[in-house]
Design an enzyme around this catalytic site. Structure first.
Site, PDB file in Angstrom:
ATOM      1  N   ARG A 112      13.291 -12.978 -11.686  1.00  0.00           N
ATOM      2  CA  ARG A 112      14.335 -13.544 -10.811  1.00  0.00           C
ATOM      3  C   ARG A 112      13.682 -14.527  -9.843  1.00  0.00           C
ATOM      4  O   ARG A 112      13.298 -14.149  -8.726  1.00  0.00           O
ATOM      5  CB  ARG A 112      15.025 -12.431 -10.022  1.00  0.00           C
ATOM      6  N   CYS A 143      19.368  -7.313 -19.466  1.00  0.00           N
ATOM      7  CA  CYS A 143      18.448  -7.223 -18.324  1.00  0.00           C
ATOM      8  C   CYS A 143      19.165  -6.751 -17.069  1.00  0.00           C
ATOM      9  O   CYS A 143      18.571  -6.696 -16.003  1.00  0.00           O
ATOM     10  CB  CYS A 143      17.758  -8.563 -18.086  1.00  0.00           C
ATOM     11  N   HIS A 196       0.819  -1.217   0.000  1.00  0.00           N
ATOM     12  CA  HIS A 196       0.000   0.000   0.000  1.00  0.00           C
ATOM     13  C   HIS A 196       0.844   1.255   0.000  1.00  0.00           C
ATOM     14  O   HIS A 196       0.447   2.278  -0.552  1.00  0.00           O
ATOM     15  CB  HIS A 196      -0.975  -0.029   1.171  1.00  0.00           C
ATOM     16  N   ASN A 232      25.212  -6.555 -14.657  1.00  0.00           N
ATOM     17  CA  ASN A 232      25.673  -6.387 -13.269  1.00  0.00           C
ATOM     18  C   ASN A 232      26.823  -7.354 -12.992  1.00  0.00           C
ATOM     19  O   ASN A 232      27.892  -6.974 -12.509  1.00  0.00           O
ATOM     20  CB  ASN A 232      24.537  -6.660 -12.280  1.00  0.00           C
TER      21      ASN A 232
END
Ligand code: PEP
Ligand code: MG
Length: 569
Positions: free
Chosen positions: A306, A501, A204, A453
């Site tokens: 992932r 990605c 939320h 990465n």
């Protein structure tokens, strides 16, 4: 850190060197700057095992009933004043405070002699356990439930209502997680950034922050140590919190981000250069909730799911059936679209208890990713069974790729297992050896996806987790760009798609370079999707190619960035 606008453009202004940077999941784009405030006043839920006398139980029951109806009434009142998602969330919480099952559970505890506060707590924890077991969206409602509990307990104790302070200067709100009633009441003129230690992209906090347009980053580690009053920048695109930044640069970053957001929010896809060269713009997700959040963006599909992140808290391997249920949520969110599922990339910084990692001196160079299958083939095969079952259940045809492939033989063995289940096999290119051998790997698989990465980590021999080595693990390093170029060229020669990605794809400028190198899809965090798409739509393919050539001719990440900035910014 490499994705931060502030950290990224160090050559363009006063340096932020010395500023510590925390990172998390960006959920609402934008940049906010101000002193830290924190919510306070959550009541200590008293723990007492005293069993009350029969005659004391009636008054406790009365206290409990009165408190729940006061709290529900207050939340309903706020729901009427709010609009959109904020109003819906507040109404749902008001209903939670009057939920029959929860009220009955608490009343049962009181009837057995518990105090009104202990009963409120015990009933809440029963439901928390249930919601957590159900997982997904239900698990994200746990914060809401505990918020209702705190409000009821505070009411019973006669304490002030818990909540966030109302700041008088633009401030940044840091918290473990925020209750909807807190978030919904925020004034975006004074709460200009939000960061939480917990929460997911559809918690939320994220939903309401998005509605209010407050830059927001969730799941940030190290947030607890930031003292109230510390000036910080929240960067909801890069997913970073910069502590004590240079004030002039921070203010500039806020206004740059505002102008950029106005422009970017117009982008609705599909991914293309201004002269019509199509490039899939996809989202990186970690579960069904993330996929549903990605659906709210213009992402055309999922470029990286992932899967290991679904199981970080598990002691026991989930069955293929349970895995199928989890994967189906992601496939359902993007029904009929491209979804790339990555098999477990366990090990190194993401150990999974059920994969039984041995103690290793160098876990990043050890048994991680696909290498686990060499020790325990069952884990891989059961996961592929789970993915195949999810594909059948949802009528989808996901692409499936393996992480940490080093050799063509590994790619071949993986592709055989994937094809045997009617799925489309690919591999990640994260190891320099795999980039250099891309032609051979492509003989066995249908697509490649470059994980910049790890590719940067292994090319530069620099730990991606080390803030001191961030310059080396920068994906703008020309050596990394050269390996991407080699891989993309091999893909073009084989007529097979090559995506990126890793975080490089989330940097709009670098994304254009990747397209110039021949990359066919870009997959980034949901919050970065529109930024990447909008930038790409503003340049031609020839400009991207010129930028790629310029970057490849440089000898440092700083020079590469500067050369491309001069051409495309
Ligand atoms: C990468 O290495 O670039 C990648 C996308 O995988 P992860 O970040 O999960 O290691
Ligand atoms: Mg990786």
């Amino acid at each position: 850190m490499t994705g931060s606008h502030l950290a990224e453009n160090q050559e363009t202004g006063a340096s932020l060197a010395g500023s510590a940077v925390l990172t998390g999941t960006p959920v609402v784009p934008g940049v906010g700057y101000g002193p830290v405030i924190r919510p306070g006043g959550r009541p200590d839920v008293p723990v007492d095992d005293t069993v009350l006398d029969e005659q004391a139980r009636g008054p406790e029951l009365e206290k409990f009933r009165e408190a729940t109806s006061v709290v529900a009434g207050r939340l309903r009142g706020r729901a009427e004043l709010a609009t959109g998602a904020a109003s819906e969330v507040l109404s749902a919480n008001a209903a939670m405070a009057q939920d029959r099952g929860w009220l009955k559970a608490a009343e049962k505890h009181i009837a057995a002699g518990a105090s009104a506060t202990s009963a409120t707590n015990a009933a809440t924890e029963q439901f928390v356990t249930m919601f957590t077991k159900l997982g997904g969206l239900m698990a994200e409602r746990v914060t809401d439930l505990r918020d209702v509990r705190d409000r009821v307990v505070a009411q019973i104790l006669g304490s002030p209502e818990p909540g966030v302070p109302a700041p008088t200067v633009p401030s940044i709100l840091l918290a473990d997680d925020l209750a909807p009633a807190d978030t919904a009441g925020l004034d975006p003129n004074f709460v200009v950034g939000l960061a939480t230690s917990l929460g997911g992209p559809t918690s939320h906090t994220a939903i309401i922050a998005r509605q209010l347009g407050i830059p927001c980053v969730v799941a940030v580690s190290g947030l607890d140590d930031v003292a109230e009053g510390t000036p910080v920048v929240v960067d909801g695109i890069a997913g970073s919190i910069v502590l004590e930044p240079d004030p002039a640069r921070a203010t500039q970053a806020v206004s740059d981000a505002r102008a950029e957001l106005d422009r970017v929010s117009q982008w609705a896809g599909p991914g293309s250069t201004s002269d019509g060269h199509l490039v899939d713009i996809l989202a990186n997700v970690q579960d069904g909730a993330g996929a549903r959040a990605a659906r709210l963006t213009a992402a055309e599909g999922i470029g990286l799911f992932r899967t290991e992140l679904c199981f970080l808290d598990r002691d026991v391997e989930p069955t293929a059936e349970e895995q199928a249920g989890i994967y189906s949520e992601v496939l359902d969110a993007f029904a009929g679209r491209k979804v790339v599922v990555r098999t477990l990339d366990a090990g190194s910084d993401k150990p999974l208890r059920f994969a039984n990692h041995a103690d290793e001196a160098n876990p990043a160079l050890g048994i991680r990713g696909i290498r686990i299958a060499a020790q325990n083939r069952g884990i891989l095969l059961r996961q592929l069974d789970g993915i195949a079952a999810a594909a059948t259940a949802t009528g989808s045809t996901p692409w499936v790729m393996a992480p940490m492939i080093a050799t063509a033989a590994e790619a071949e063995a993986f592709a055989d297992d994937v094809r045997a289940r009617g799925l489309k096999p690919g591999v990640m290119i994260e190891i320099p050896a795999a980039a250099l051998m891309a032609e051979h790997i492509l003989e066995h698989v249908d697509f490649l996806s470059i994980g910049t990465n790890d590719l940067a980590q292994y090319t530069m021999a620099a730990d991606r987790m080390s803030p001191q080595l961030a310059d080396l693990t920068d994906p703008w390093q020309p050596a990394v760009i050269a390996l991407v170029a080699h891989t993309a060229k091999a893909g073009a020669a084989a007529g097979k798609p090559v995506g990126v990605c890793g975080e490089a794809a989330a940097d709009p400028l670098l994304a254009c370079v990747l397209v110039g190198l021949g990359v066919t899809s870009l997959s980034a965090a949901s919050a970065a999707v529109a930024h990447v798409g909008a930038k790409l739509s503003s340049v031609t393919l020839d400009q991207c190619r010129a930028a790629a050539d310029a970057a490849l001719k440089t000898d440092s990440s700083t020079a590469a960035r500067a050369a491309v900035t001069a051409l495309l910014a």
